[in-house]
Design a protein around this motif. Structure first.
Motif, mmCIF file in Angstrom:
data_model
loop_
_atom_site.group_PDB
_atom_site.id
_atom_site.type_symbol
_atom_site.label_atom_id
_atom_site.label_comp_id
_atom_site.label_asym_id
_atom_site.label_seq_id
_atom_site.Cartn_x
_atom_site.Cartn_y
_atom_site.Cartn_z
ATOM 1 N N GLN B 231 0.830 -1.202 0.000
ATOM 2 C CA GLN B 231 0.000 0.000 0.000
ATOM 3 C C GLN B 231 0.866 1.254 0.000
ATOM 4 O O GLN B 231 0.566 2.245 -0.637
ATOM 5 N N VAL B 232 1.936 1.171 0.776
ATOM 6 C CA VAL B 232 2.805 2.328 0.899
ATOM 7 C C VAL B 232 3.678 2.475 -0.343
ATOM 8 O O VAL B 232 4.136 3.560 -0.678
ATOM 9 N N GLY B 233 3.881 1.371 -1.054
ATOM 10 C CA GLY B 233 4.806 1.386 -2.181
ATOM 11 C C GLY B 233 6.156 1.009 -1.630
ATOM 12 O O GLY B 233 6.696 1.708 -0.780
ATOM 13 N N ARG B 236 10.913 4.348 -1.481
ATOM 14 C CA ARG B 236 10.644 5.761 -1.735
ATOM 15 C C ARG B 236 11.811 6.353 -2.489
ATOM 16 O O ARG B 236 12.962 6.197 -2.089
ATOM 17 N N GLY B 260 2.096 5.126 -6.358
ATOM 18 C CA GLY B 260 1.097 5.877 -5.599
ATOM 19 C C GLY B 260 1.334 7.342 -5.884
ATOM 20 O O GLY B 260 2.237 7.679 -6.659
ATOM 21 N N VAL B 263 4.328 12.739 -3.282
ATOM 22 C CA VAL B 263 4.113 13.676 -2.179
ATOM 23 C C VAL B 263 5.168 14.775 -2.251
ATOM 24 O O VAL B 263 6.357 14.487 -2.411
ATOM 25 N N PRO B 274 6.566 6.955 -4.270
ATOM 26 C CA PRO B 274 6.555 5.537 -3.929
ATOM 27 C C PRO B 274 6.811 4.715 -5.191
ATOM 28 O O PRO B 274 6.102 4.892 -6.178
ATOM 29 N N PRO B 304 10.604 2.160 3.083
ATOM 30 C CA PRO B 304 9.561 2.960 3.728
ATOM 31 C C PRO B 304 9.706 2.989 5.248
ATOM 32 O O PRO B 304 10.105 2.020 5.868
ATOM 33 N N ASP B 308 6.493 7.303 6.092
ATOM 34 C CA ASP B 308 5.969 7.066 4.747
ATOM 35 C C ASP B 308 4.595 6.435 4.820
ATOM 36 O O ASP B 308 3.694 6.770 4.055
ATOM 37 N N THR B 312 1.463 8.296 3.201
ATOM 38 C CA THR B 312 0.617 7.674 2.209
ATOM 39 C C THR B 312 -0.817 7.512 2.703
ATOM 40 O O THR B 312 -1.760 7.749 1.974
ATOM 41 N N GLY B 315 -1.716 11.461 4.490
ATOM 42 C CA GLY B 315 -1.320 12.699 3.833
ATOM 43 C C GLY B 315 -0.552 13.630 4.743
ATOM 44 O O GLY B 315 -0.203 14.729 4.387
#
Ligand SMILES: Nc1ncnc2c1ncn2[C@@H]1O[C@H](COP(=O)(O)OP(=O)(O)OP(=O)(O)O)[C@@H](O)[C@H]1O
Ligand SMILES: [Mg+2]
Lengths: 270, 335
Positions: B231-233, B236, B260, B263, B274, B304, B308, B312, B315
């Motif tokens: 989910q987080v990827g 980074r 994703g 940011v 991500p 991550p 992170d 993700t 936000g």
């Protein structure tokens, strides 16, 4: 939870508190040095001064029971400070997460504080004997006097337990109890004969339970007011100091044992 | 009535709510620890981790919601729950003036193990936690790591089937942390159900079968470590551009590489993407930026972190969350 379990858990907690008496430097001073200092200070500074003004040899002996009473009452504040410290350090959280009897922490705490006061009384009694205080009645009567002092302090312990769980830190317990206990132990017959107090203070002192327990200890050890012209006490409390002390302790225990137990169930650190 | 769940879940909490005056510490928290498994509760400062642990270990009563530990309701039968759990709180609750041995012996007695068994267990645990040499010294003389270990040993005295550890490795040096992890892994291998709170993704990753991420007293994500990372990827890509005015353009260029949303951290002139695919993505990103003539100050690829996860999922970063919360509290004070 059975009473036997509650008792044995209480003894485990009491043992833990007693171990601290010999390991915490503050406690050693509090339990042994300061009682000795009190006796010497009061006996020679006050006792001496008043003797010279014609108070008579008996004044020093008259003082000793007052010092006993004041010191055991201060000894009872250990209960509050100890509990507040245990809450702050998270020890109470640990206890509360164990399957032990929920009343054992308070029971053990107050029990070890009685033991502490026994040591205090023995140390003070021996010091008293050194400076000329004597038991002029029988051993049994004197023992009863000491037991009344301990019972009285035990009742105060439960009040202090409640206070200790309400306030945020051990320091606050000490300061707060100082504010209450100082006047309570001084506006009494502890250090001066009652007839020397001005009107309203005298009435307060006559019904002050500290006066009663002091009077009881004096009577039972045979250390009366040295002034032969002193008037008889007028309040029922001082005419029956033993009964008044027991009644007073019973009422305090009836109120504060349940109150403290309820507070214990609610208290957590921070 | 979901009887089968009662049997197979070591811990189950539904809709826990707890207020401290104006602060909402828990806002309807749901948790589940299947028997014999490890749940990692991950969250920043003030997320409500300790509050949740306190409710589950019967130290606090929830304002709403219900919870069972080992099939026993924490509010209705706290005494019953206490016979099934071991707890090590966030701050080591050891008695400083007792020796390590006396601390453990006392706990054994209060679990009603009896005198002989308590002493024997205390010695065993001191050895297991490499405290046997220090066992007869006052805990006052212990280092932070030793106190932590003693506190954890205290939780294990009665071999409880359900264990709660609140940030067991916070404040430990890397070596002590690794040792603590080994101890915890051993316990879990022996079948203990464990609820563990932590601020470190790495720790949750290593120890937990399932992870819940909480923020402001609510679960904001849950799953296995792999699911969360997906989910987080996985990784980074962190790029700092030289010219702040070109950030928007850089974002547009980099977005196709991300798994994703990109940011942007405006004040640091940096972009977080991500990605999956490692070094080749890094090269690709630099090529694309170069193609647009966007100059780069710094570039890096990293695994991550909790931040992170937060970035993700919410936000905002963990620190911002904490900041926002202390702002809330200030406002309350001002009111
Ligand atoms: N006794 C208390 N009185 C008032 N507010 C409290 C109390 N305990 C916790 N809080 C508040 O409840 C919220 C959740 O706190 P909690 O201790 O559960 O967080 P946490 O996730 O354990 O944080 P940390 O990582 O810092 O330990 C915070 O906003 C905190 O300020
Ligand atoms: Mg916490």
């Amino acid at each position: 939870m059975s009473t036997a379990t509650a008792l044995s858990d209480g003894f485990v907690v009491a043992k833990r508190n007693l171990i601290k008496i010999k390991r915490v430097p503050d406690m050693i001073v509090f339990t042994t040095m300061s009682p000795i200092m009190f006796i010497l200070l009061f006996a020679y500074v006050f006792g001496g001064a008043i003797d010279q003004q014609g108070g008579g040899e008996g004044y020093r002996e008259f003082l000793i029971a007052g010092i006993f009473a004041q010191t055991v009452v201060f000894g009872a504040t250990v209960t509050g400070a100890g509990l507040a410290d245990d809450i702050k350090k998270g020890i109470i959280d640990r206890f509360r997460s164990l399957p032990m009897s929920p009343s054992a922490v308070l029971f053990g705490r107050t029990l070890s504080d009685v033991a502490n006061n026994v040591i205090v009384l023995v140390v003070m009694g021996l010091t008293g004997l050194l400076v000329g205080w004597r038991i002029r009645t029988s051993f049994e009567e004197a023992l009863l006097g000491f037991l009344l002092l301990l019972l009285f302090a035990y009742a105060i312990s439960w009040v202090m337990a409640w206070v200790g769980m309400l306030v945020p830190s051990p320091e606050v317990v000490n300061n707060a109890s100082f504010m209450v206990i100082f006047p309570l132990t001084f506006v009494a017959n502890t250090f001066v004969p009652l007839e020397t107090l001005p009107g309203p203070l005298q009435t307060f002192a006559e019904w002050n339970p500290v006066s009663a327990v002091t009077q009881a200890a004096r009577d039972l050890c045979g250390n009366p007011n040295p002034n032969p012209a002193a008037p008889e006490p007028t309040s029922w409390a001082l005419q029956n100091p033993e009964i008044y002390t027991i009644l007073w302790a019973a009422v305090v225990l009836l109120i504060f044992v349940p109150l403290s137990n309820a507070q214990y169930r609610r208290s957590t650190s921070r | 009535m979901t009887v089968s769940r009662l049997v197979t879940d070591a811990v189950i909490a539904e809709g826990l709510v707890k207020h401290y005056k104006e602060v909402k510490a828990l806002d309807g928290l749901d948790l589940r620890v299947p028997q014999g498994s490890v749940l990692g509760v991950l969250g920043p400062n003030g997320a409500g981790k300790t509050t949740a642990v306190r409710i589950l270990t019967t130290l606090l009563k929830p304002d709403a919601g219900r919870a069972q530990v080992a099939g026993i309701d924490v509010v209705e039968d706290p005494a019953g729950v206490r016979t099934k759990i071991g707890v090590s709180g966030q701050y080591a609750a050891v008695d400083e003036y007792l020796t390590g041995f006396e601390n453990l012996d006392m706990i054994g007695r209060l679990y009603h193990l009896g005198r002989k068994r308590s002493q024997q267990r205390a010695r065993e645990l001191l050895e297991q936690f490499r405290l046997d040499e220090a066992g007869d010294r006052m805990a006052k003389t212990y280092s932070g790591g030793m106190r932590r270990r003693l506190d954890l040993a205290g939780a294990l005295v009665a071999d409880p089937p359900v264990l709660f550890l609140d940030e067991p490795t916070t404040g430990l040096d890397p070596r002590s942390r690794t040792e603590m992890w080994d101890v915890i892994k051993g316990l879990v291998a022996a079948g203990t159900s464990l609820l563990l709170t932590t601020q470190y993704l790495e720790e949750a990753d290593l120890l937990a079968d399932n992870i819940v991420v909480i923020d402001h007293g609510l679960v904001i994500a849950e799953g296995t470590a792999d699911q969360l990372k997906a989910q987080v990827g996985g990784e980074r890509l962190e790029i700092t551009v030289s010219d702040a005015t070109r950030i928007a353009q850089a974002r547009k260029v980099l977005q196709p590489l991300g798994v994703g949303p990109v940011v942007v951290e405006e004040h640091q002139r940096s972009l977080l993407v991500p990605v999956t695919g490692g070094a080749s993505v890094l090269a690709d990103a630099l090529r694309r930026l170069d193609g647009e003539g966007i100059e780069v100050d710094d570039v890096g690829l990293r695994r991550p972190t909790l931040d992170d996860v937060f970035l993700t999922l919410t936000g905002h970063t963990a620190e911002e969350s904490e900041q926002a919360e202390s702002d809330d509290q200030l406002e309350e004070v001002a009111r």
